[in-house]
Design an enzyme around this catalytic site. Structure first.
Site, PDB file in Angstrom:
ATOM      1  N   ASP A  79       4.987  -9.258  -1.899  1.00  0.00           N
ATOM      2  CA  ASP A  79       4.389  -8.383  -0.911  1.00  0.00           C
ATOM      3  C   ASP A  79       4.951  -6.974  -1.120  1.00  0.00           C
ATOM      4  O   ASP A  79       5.980  -6.795  -1.783  1.00  0.00           O
ATOM      5  CB  ASP A  79       4.739  -8.907   0.491  1.00  0.00           C
ATOM      6  CG  ASP A  79       4.280  -7.982   1.593  1.00  0.00           C
ATOM      7  OD1 ASP A  79       3.105  -7.602   1.585  1.00  0.00           O
ATOM      8  OD2 ASP A  79       5.115  -7.631   2.447  1.00  0.00           O
ATOM      9  N   ASP A  81       4.687  -3.962   1.725  1.00  0.00           N
ATOM     10  CA  ASP A  81       5.187  -3.340   2.950  1.00  0.00           C
ATOM     11  C   ASP A  81       6.279  -4.164   3.609  1.00  0.00           C
ATOM     12  O   ASP A  81       6.094  -5.347   3.920  1.00  0.00           O
ATOM     13  CB  ASP A  81       4.033  -3.124   3.934  1.00  0.00           C
ATOM     14  CG  ASP A  81       3.076  -2.059   3.448  1.00  0.00           C
ATOM     15  OD1 ASP A  81       3.479  -0.887   3.390  1.00  0.00           O
ATOM     16  OD2 ASP A  81       1.929  -2.403   3.098  1.00  0.00           O
TER      17      ASP A  81
END
Length: 561
Positions: A79, A81
């Site tokens: 991922d 963020d």
């Protein structure tokens, strides 16, 4: 010139490129072929340009697995963020970067900025400490993929920062423009066949993955304090308000936005916009009940994109960071994650070499189960009345990491029960090691100072709004927390004690808690480093002196099985 292939009413060939069968050139992009379920129906590229049949997908997955095995690599899905970066659009950051005398200036190393094609908004991106080193090390053991709920333009802009030469990720980037979802991630979007047997995920959220077995949940990186995840439009507060609206028809009087709790973001104008966004979302979800899945997904994506634009604009205007304390950056989470990835890689290929086959999910399950093996956890006073505790995050974490939850009477009879803040279990789940219970002990005395970090578990662990600050700073004070019904908790324990004499006839010895027992030494010996193997068959653990030691009571309550 004839191809020698007779056309049929329905194409059943294995590969489709941009809506055309590569074998018979039929247009299979329309509703007749595209939704028929025959032939090529499985995405093999992030943009959906190449579709293949189930048979072809399985063959390609086998070929990929063979290639990775030869290279001694697994697959790693990252991922962006709050996993390897933290993003904001608050212009205050730009002002700090231009002011060498600003007290936050020294912490702004590795802050980058960019503007996306669709808007003039300036994004400020802070790399998590050690990101470049982490990616280099990980790339030696794993083939790297990006999976983000940001847009394609956003994902590629971040990729240019963390992988400027395109050596690490290449084109292995999946954004919400291809996945079509703000709300969930599916490993099958990257590995439609058996590829998930070799895939490891690192993400700050587990809920979007359905807490799948491939997941390593990393502590959310919260450098820009209070900003949260810029690609989570509503945040935990907005989602809770939407659920309340659907259940009761009434919105809360005040809804804190996803990014900040600053006074500017709770102005009447901001509140009105947030409420209108929630009403629009609920209306879209209601309309979806009568729409086809494709149309419903399209409308939901459009609504959430609009909500995100509103949230970004509010953050840009309200400048929530201007009143925040001086920024600091002492995060070391990626170092610990790398150690786990190395351990998983080592155990996977060790098992593969020995047995000829391996599933990385089994390896990860085994490592997690060792963390709380031998503990019995009682969830007292933390699960809402009427809520099935098996669906609660704390119950899920306790079982995933090897604790028992159904032999309460044994824990009660043992005595010396530790009553601790639920943060202990949250942080143990993040760290993949059993943390010292003493640091999280709850006390009833109101005079006891309250930890500044005691409120973190009020937010579900799956949300990016979850703050896990006490994992960074050792808790020296016992935690005093409001909102716990101590009389109810006492009554629950008393009830267990009364029932334990009636139903405890299994003949198993339960050790009493020794007042002189060295809890800290035992914890250090038991859970200090995941590099040490803990395969003791009797539930005990090896201390530093090589002797067997009993386990200390776990939080809430515990005993040896």
């Amino acid at each position: 010139m004839s191809t020698g292939l007779a056309p049929s009413d329905e194409c059943s060939h294995d590969v489709v490129f941009k809506g055309l069968c590569v074998m018979c050139s039929k247009d299979v992009s329309g509703p007749v072929f595209g939704n028929s379920g025959a032939g090529a129906t499985i995405n093999m590229t992030v943009d959906g340009r190449i579709l293949v049949s189930q048979k072809a997908a399985e063959r390609l997955e086998r070929e990929t697995a063979e290639r990775l095995h030869k290279e001694r690599k697994l697959s790693l899905i990252l991922d962006l963020d709050q996993t390897v970066i933290h993003a904001t659009v608050d212009p205050t950051v730009g002002e700090w970067m231009n002011d060498t005398n600003n007290p936050s200036f020294p912490a702004l190393t590795n802050v980058f900025k960019f503007v996306l094609p669709e808007a003039p908004t300036v994004y400020y991106i802070k790399l998590r400490p050690g990101t470049f080193e982490f990616l280099e090390k990980a790339s030696k053991l794993y083939e790297l993929h990006i999976y983000t709920m940001g847009t394609r333009n956003y994902a590629e802009a971040v990729a240019r920062i963390i992988d400027p030469q395109r050596r690490l990720f290449n084109d292995r980037i999946l954004s919400r423009d291809e996945s079509g979802s703000f709300q969930e991630k599916k490993i099958s979007r990257l590995f439609p066949g058996e590829g998930e047997r070799m895939a490891v995920i690192v993400d700050d959220r587990g809920d979007v993955w359905g807490w799948c077995r491939n997941l390593i949940r990393i502590k959310p990186y919260d450098f820009f304090v209070g900003i949260g995840d810029i690609n989570e439009p509503l945040g935990a507060n907005g989602k809770a308000a939407a659920n309340q609206l659907k259940q009761t028809g009434v919105l809360p009087a005040t809804i804190l936005p996803a990014s900040s709790s600053s006074s500017e973001s709770t102005t009447p104008e901001a509140q009105q916009e947030i409420k209108e966004d929630i009403l629009a979302l609920v209306a879209t979800e209601t309309a979806a009940l009568t729409e086809t899945p494709e149309v419903a997904a399209k409308h939901l994506q459009e609504t959430l994109s609009q909500i995100q634009q509103h949230a970004i604009h509010r953050q840009e205007v309200s400048r929530p960071l201007k009143d925040r304390p001086v920024l600091h950056d002492n995060d070391t989470e990626l170092e610990e994650i790398m150690q786990r990835l190395e351990r998983i890689h080592r155990e996977y290929f060790g098992m593969l070499d020995e047995e000829g086959d391996c599933d990385v999910r089994d390896v990860m399950d085994g490592l997690r189960k060792r963390v709380l093996r031998g503990c019995e956890v009682v969830l007292s006073g933390v699960v809402p009345v009427g809520f099935d505790q098996r669906r609660h995050d704390l119950y899920r974490f306790a079982t995933i990491f090897g604790a028992g939850t159904d032999k309460v009477h044994k824990a009660v009879k043992q005595g010396g029960i530790h009553v601790v803040h639920p943060d202990w279990l949250y942080h143990t789940a993040i760290a993949w090691k059993r943390l010292p219970e003493e640091s999280y002990r709850l006390v009833k005395e109101k005079s006891r100072p309250t930890s500044a970090n005691a409120s973190s578990t009020q937010t579900p662990m799956g949300s990016s709004a979850d703050q896990s600050e006490s994992l960074d700073d050792e808790v020296d004070e016992q935690v005093n927390i409001g909102g716990i019904d101590w009389s109810a908790m006492d009554a629950e324990i008393e009830a267990e004690m009364d029932s334990s004499d009636e139903d405890e006839n299994e003949g198993e010895a339960v050790e009493k808690d020794d007042d002189d027992f060295d809890v800290w030494a035992e914890i250090e010996g038991a859970m200090g480093d995941l590099e040490e193997d803990e395969d003791s068959s009797d539930g005990g653990v090896d201390g530093e002196d090589g002797k067997k030691r009993k386990r200390s009571p776990s939080p809430f309550s515990s005993s040896k099985k």
